[in-house]
Design a protein around this motif. Structure first.
Motif, PDB file in Angstrom:
ATOM      1  N   LEU A 414      36.398   0.273  -6.950  1.00  0.00           N
ATOM      2  CA  LEU A 414      35.434   1.099  -7.682  1.00  0.00           C
ATOM      3  C   LEU A 414      35.373   2.468  -7.016  1.00  0.00           C
ATOM      4  O   LEU A 414      35.011   2.576  -5.839  1.00  0.00           O
ATOM      5  N   THR A 415      35.718   3.493  -7.783  1.00  0.00           N
ATOM      6  CA  THR A 415      35.713   4.841  -7.230  1.00  0.00           C
ATOM      7  C   THR A 415      35.462   5.834  -8.346  1.00  0.00           C
ATOM      8  O   THR A 415      35.677   5.532  -9.521  1.00  0.00           O
ATOM      9  N   SER A 416      35.002   7.003  -7.991  1.00  0.00           N
ATOM     10  CA  SER A 416      34.776   8.063  -8.966  1.00  0.00           C
ATOM     11  C   SER A 416      36.105   8.777  -9.176  1.00  0.00           C
ATOM     12  O   SER A 416      36.475   9.670  -8.413  1.00  0.00           O
ATOM     13  N   ALA A 417      36.812   8.385 -10.226  1.00  0.00           N
ATOM     14  CA  ALA A 417      38.168   8.884 -10.432  1.00  0.00           C
ATOM     15  C   ALA A 417      38.186  10.215 -11.165  1.00  0.00           C
ATOM     16  O   ALA A 417      38.841  11.164 -10.737  1.00  0.00           O
ATOM     17  N   GLY A 418      37.476  10.311 -12.288  1.00  0.00           N
ATOM     18  CA  GLY A 418      37.545  11.510 -13.104  1.00  0.00           C
ATOM     19  C   GLY A 418      36.699  12.650 -12.597  1.00  0.00           C
ATOM     20  O   GLY A 418      37.145  13.802 -12.531  1.00  0.00           O
ATOM     21  N   LEU A 419      35.468  12.369 -12.223  1.00  0.00           N
ATOM     22  CA  LEU A 419      34.541  13.420 -11.798  1.00  0.00           C
ATOM     23  C   LEU A 419      34.664  13.726 -10.314  1.00  0.00           C
ATOM     24  O   LEU A 419      34.395  14.839  -9.888  1.00  0.00           O
ATOM     25  N   GLY A 420      35.062  12.738  -9.507  1.00  0.00           N
ATOM     26  CA  GLY A 420      35.169  12.958  -8.064  1.00  0.00           C
ATOM     27  C   GLY A 420      33.815  13.181  -7.429  1.00  0.00           C
ATOM     28  O   GLY A 420      33.572  14.186  -6.753  1.00  0.00           O
ATOM     29  N   THR A 421      32.920  12.206  -7.616  1.00  0.00           N
ATOM     30  CA  THR A 421      31.526  12.360  -7.200  1.00  0.00           C
ATOM     31  C   THR A 421      31.316  11.925  -5.756  1.00  0.00           C
ATOM     32  O   THR A 421      31.336  10.740  -5.435  1.00  0.00           O
ATOM     33  N   MET A 422      31.114  12.883  -4.872  1.00  0.00           N
ATOM     34  CA  MET A 422      30.696  12.524  -3.517  1.00  0.00           C
ATOM     35  C   MET A 422      29.309  11.885  -3.598  1.00  0.00           C
ATOM     36  O   MET A 422      28.468  12.284  -4.401  1.00  0.00           O
ATOM     37  N   GLY A 423      29.086  10.870  -2.771  1.00  0.00           N
ATOM     38  CA  GLY A 423      27.836  10.133  -2.814  1.00  0.00           C
ATOM     39  C   GLY A 423      27.891   8.915  -3.706  1.00  0.00           C
ATOM     40  O   GLY A 423      26.897   8.191  -3.829  1.00  0.00           O
ATOM     41  N   TYR A 424      29.040   8.653  -4.331  1.00  0.00           N
ATOM     42  CA  TYR A 424      29.172   7.494  -5.223  1.00  0.00           C
ATOM     43  C   TYR A 424      29.151   6.173  -4.456  1.00  0.00           C
ATOM     44  O   TYR A 424      28.589   5.173  -4.918  1.00  0.00           O
ATOM     45  N   GLY A 425      29.752   6.139  -3.282  1.00  0.00           N
ATOM     46  CA  GLY A 425      30.060   4.877  -2.613  1.00  0.00           C
ATOM     47  C   GLY A 425      28.880   3.986  -2.296  1.00  0.00           C
ATOM     48  O   GLY A 425      28.917   2.783  -2.578  1.00  0.00           O
ATOM     49  N   LEU A 426      27.818   4.528  -1.692  1.00  0.00           N
ATOM     50  CA  LEU A 426      26.699   3.700  -1.256  1.00  0.00           C
ATOM     51  C   LEU A 426      25.908   3.124  -2.433  1.00  0.00           C
ATOM     52  O   LEU A 426      25.705   1.901  -2.508  1.00  0.00           O
ATOM     53  N   PRO A 427      25.471   3.913  -3.410  1.00  0.00           N
ATOM     54  CA  PRO A 427      24.795   3.296  -4.558  1.00  0.00           C
ATOM     55  C   PRO A 427      25.713   2.375  -5.349  1.00  0.00           C
ATOM     56  O   PRO A 427      25.272   1.339  -5.875  1.00  0.00           O
ATOM     57  N   ALA A 428      26.999   2.724  -5.460  1.00  0.00           N
ATOM     58  CA  ALA A 428      27.933   1.828  -6.147  1.00  0.00           C
ATOM     59  C   ALA A 428      28.058   0.506  -5.405  1.00  0.00           C
ATOM     60  O   ALA A 428      28.165  -0.562  -6.026  1.00  0.00           O
ATOM     61  N   GLY A 429      28.033   0.551  -4.087  1.00  0.00           N
ATOM     62  CA  GLY A 429      28.059  -0.683  -3.307  1.00  0.00           C
ATOM     63  C   GLY A 429      26.854  -1.556  -3.595  1.00  0.00           C
ATOM     64  O   GLY A 429      26.970  -2.793  -3.681  1.00  0.00           O
ATOM     65  N   ILE A 430      25.686  -0.935  -3.778  1.00  0.00           N
ATOM     66  CA  ILE A 430      24.477  -1.688  -4.122  1.00  0.00           C
ATOM     67  C   ILE A 430      24.659  -2.365  -5.471  1.00  0.00           C
ATOM     68  O   ILE A 430      24.392  -3.562  -5.635  1.00  0.00           O
ATOM     69  N   GLY A 431      25.121  -1.604  -6.465  1.00  0.00           N
ATOM     70  CA  GLY A 431      25.319  -2.181  -7.789  1.00  0.00           C
ATOM     71  C   GLY A 431      26.341  -3.296  -7.797  1.00  0.00           C
ATOM     72  O   GLY A 431      26.137  -4.346  -8.429  1.00  0.00           O
ATOM     73  N   ALA A 432      27.456  -3.107  -7.088  1.00  0.00           N
ATOM     74  CA  ALA A 432      28.513  -4.118  -7.064  1.00  0.00           C
ATOM     75  C   ALA A 432      28.069  -5.381  -6.340  1.00  0.00           C
ATOM     76  O   ALA A 432      28.367  -6.499  -6.784  1.00  0.00           O
TER      77      ALA A 432
END
Length: 565
Positions: A414-432
């Motif tokens: 899971l990564t921000s591929a199109g937008l390249g959003t810094m800060g994605y990783g930690l909240p995405a980890g919570i959701g996943a």
């Protein structure tokens, strides 16, 4: 798009508030968890939420609510749901909505709005949420009548899921959610059924002829495989055709990345074996990919001597950037299953690709006694096995993850591929981690990215989410520094993060177990501690700030012009 048979949402004839109808609609859609942050204009919905079956996750910034919902959707395949109040609450969702829009992630965002009589008066926390978000959602609704809420929510979920998935937004004025209305009829669920597209027999036959006549074919696939739930069909086609394969950043995991014949990611930071195969191929079978500039490099030199078969669930993507010789739009799984996969004489080509992959395989014997990030990430993914899910931030570490981690399914990356959003990783980890509690979810972040949503360590602590965080710290904005070194004559402008905090101490201040790793000899023990800790844990990894990501295709160059260390 056809609709499913109507199903009864409820047959209440008593008065219900608009907020209660919102909760009814979410429950009926099967929503289990929502991510949000309360405020004045959305307060009636939060008041109704306490009596519902929905589990709410209180994040510490609305952007994190959208990004956590994004990851939840990627893992479960169902729309993620986020809640925010009006004004800054809504505007803080915009980056997350844009992220989901670029990566085709189904999401339903619900925002509060000032009461209808105050709209247009510059009221406190009033903002034109509908207008602001128009470019980054599939569809928006501004609800004017509480009685319309059930139908609007059913339609919103249908829009989010159907066709090319994406985010939608429902803006709820406070007086609408407070109003009591009687709903005398059974409320229908209009969730869309999966569309059935007829297969184009002539195009399929033409594709089979091209595949059979090719001598140097390459299978090039992307995020459309996961969107079309076509992993099984892709793997079956790959196994019966034995055509060498490459993936985009979003495509990683659709084929297990350690399968023989898979050459790795292509593009700007792709493997030399992958880019060379595409450069030399005479047939490119593009499945669920869109010829993105990060994948193609200079487009006019990308697979310049190849015929193109383009397969995609979205007809608008076909021939948008590269003219297809054979176009197949529709159900990607059905199309792949219908192709024979019979090839001509390609054994020599397969052998060449395999030899290139072996010759140019990544090495992990970097000199020195410090931690070598690619080797560390490879060891973590290997130790975690098939339960591994990486939620990755943006920067050098993002490319190291794509290059060196093993992925057994697309939901594992899971990564921000199109937008390249810094800060994605930690909240995405919570959701996943909430979406798949039995998985080993690891957030890989950098010292620049982690500071974008560092406050979500409080969310980890609050819910004891067992997320593993690998924080790679080079005290630099590493990818920007690398470009300044290579393309801006080493004019290092505003990339030095010398004043970073002690991240292990900071995590412990949030109540999160943490430790620091800076010696290569300590890596095995650190990996074991990271993966065996039962609750949330942060591993702060200090690395050499001069490390770069290799290989690299310079901007504006062909993928054949790769730079090496």
């Amino acid at each position: 798009m056809t609709a499913a048979s109507p199903a009864t949402l409820n047959s209440r004839t008593d008065a219900r508030s608009g907020a209660q109808l919102v909760i009814d609609a979410l429950e009926h859609e099967g929503v289990r968890r929502v991510f949000g942050y309360p405020g004045g204009a959305i307060m009636p919905v939060y008041d109704a939420l306490t009596a519902s079956s929905l589990k709410h996750i209180l994040v510490r910034h609305e952007q994190a609510a959208a990004l956590a919902a994004d990851a939840w959707a990627r893992v479960t395949g169902e729309p993620g749901v986020c809640l925010a109040t009006s004004g800054p609450g809504a505007t803080n969702l915009v980056t997350g909505l844009a992220n989901a829009f670029m990566d085709c992630v189904p999401m339903v965002a619900i925002t509060g709005q000032v009461a209808s009589p105050l709209m247009g008066t510059d009221a406190f926390q009033e903002i034109d949420t509908f207008g602001i978000t128009l470019p980054v959602v599939k569809h928006s609704w501004l609800v004017r009548d509480a009685a319309d809420i059930p139908d609007i929510f059913a339609e919103a979920f249908r829009f989010a899921r159907s066709g090319r998935p994406g985010p939608v937004l429902i803006d709820l004025p406070k007086d609408v959610t407070q109003a009591n209305v009687t709903v005398p009829r059974a409320l229908a669920c209009r969730t869309a059924a999966r569309a059935v597209f007829p297969l184009d027999a002539k195009a399929l036959a033409a594709a089979d002829r091209l595949i059979a006549s090719a001598r140097r074919p390459v299978l090039y696939f992307g995020g459309g495989i996961a969107l079309g739930q076509a992993e099984g069909a892709l793997r079956a086609f790959f196994q019966r055709s034995r055509i060498p394969a490459v993936a985009t950043l979003k495509g990683l995991g659709a084929l297990p990345t350690d399968w023989p014949g898979f050459l790795g990611m292509l593009g700007m930071h792709g493997t030399r074996a992958a880019n060379t195969a595409v450069n030399d191929c005479d047939l490119l079978i593009c499945v669920g990919a869109r010829f993105d500039d990060r994948a193609t490099g200079r487009l006019d030199s990308f697979a310049a001597n190849a015929r193109v078969i383009h397969i995609d669930g979205d007809a608008a993507e076909i021939s948008k950037l590269r003219k297809a010789d054979v176009a197949l739009a529709g159900d990607v799984s059905a199309i792949l299953s219908a192709l024979s996969g019979e090839t001509g004489e390609i054994e020599g080509w397969r052998r060449t690709c395999a030899e290139n992959a072996e010759r140019w395989a990544f090495r992990y014997d970097a000199p020195g006694s410090g931690v070598y990030a690619p080797a560390l990430l490879k060891q973590i993914s290997a130790a975690a096995g098939d339960s591994f899910i990486a939620t990755c931030d943006v920067g050098q570490h993002q490319m190291w993850v794509a290059q060196h981690c093993r992925f057994s399914r697309p939901q594992a990356h899971l990564t921000s591929a199109g937008l390249g959003t810094m800060g994605y990783g930690l909240p995405a980890g919570i959701g996943a981690a909430l979406a798949e509690p039995d998985a080993t979810v690891v957030t890989i972040s950098g010292d620049g990215s982690i500071m974008m949503n560092i406050q979500e360590l409080a969310t980890l602590r609050r819910y004891r989410i067992p997320l593993k965080i690998v924080l790679i710290d080079n005290a630099q904005l590493g990818m920007v520094r690398q470009w300044q070194e290579l393309f801006y004559e080493e004019n290092f402008s505003e990339v030095d993060l010398w004043d970073n905090p002690d991240f292990a101490e900071l995590a412990r201040a949030f109540g999160i177990e943490a430790f620091t790793l800076d010696r290569r000899a300590d890596v095995p023990g650190a990996v074991e501690r990271l993966l065996s800790t039962r609750g949330p844990v942060l591993c702060h990894v200090r690395i050499d700030p001069r490390e770069n990501v290799w290989p690299l295709v310079p901007p504006g160059k062909s993928n054949s012009d790769m730079m090496e260390a």
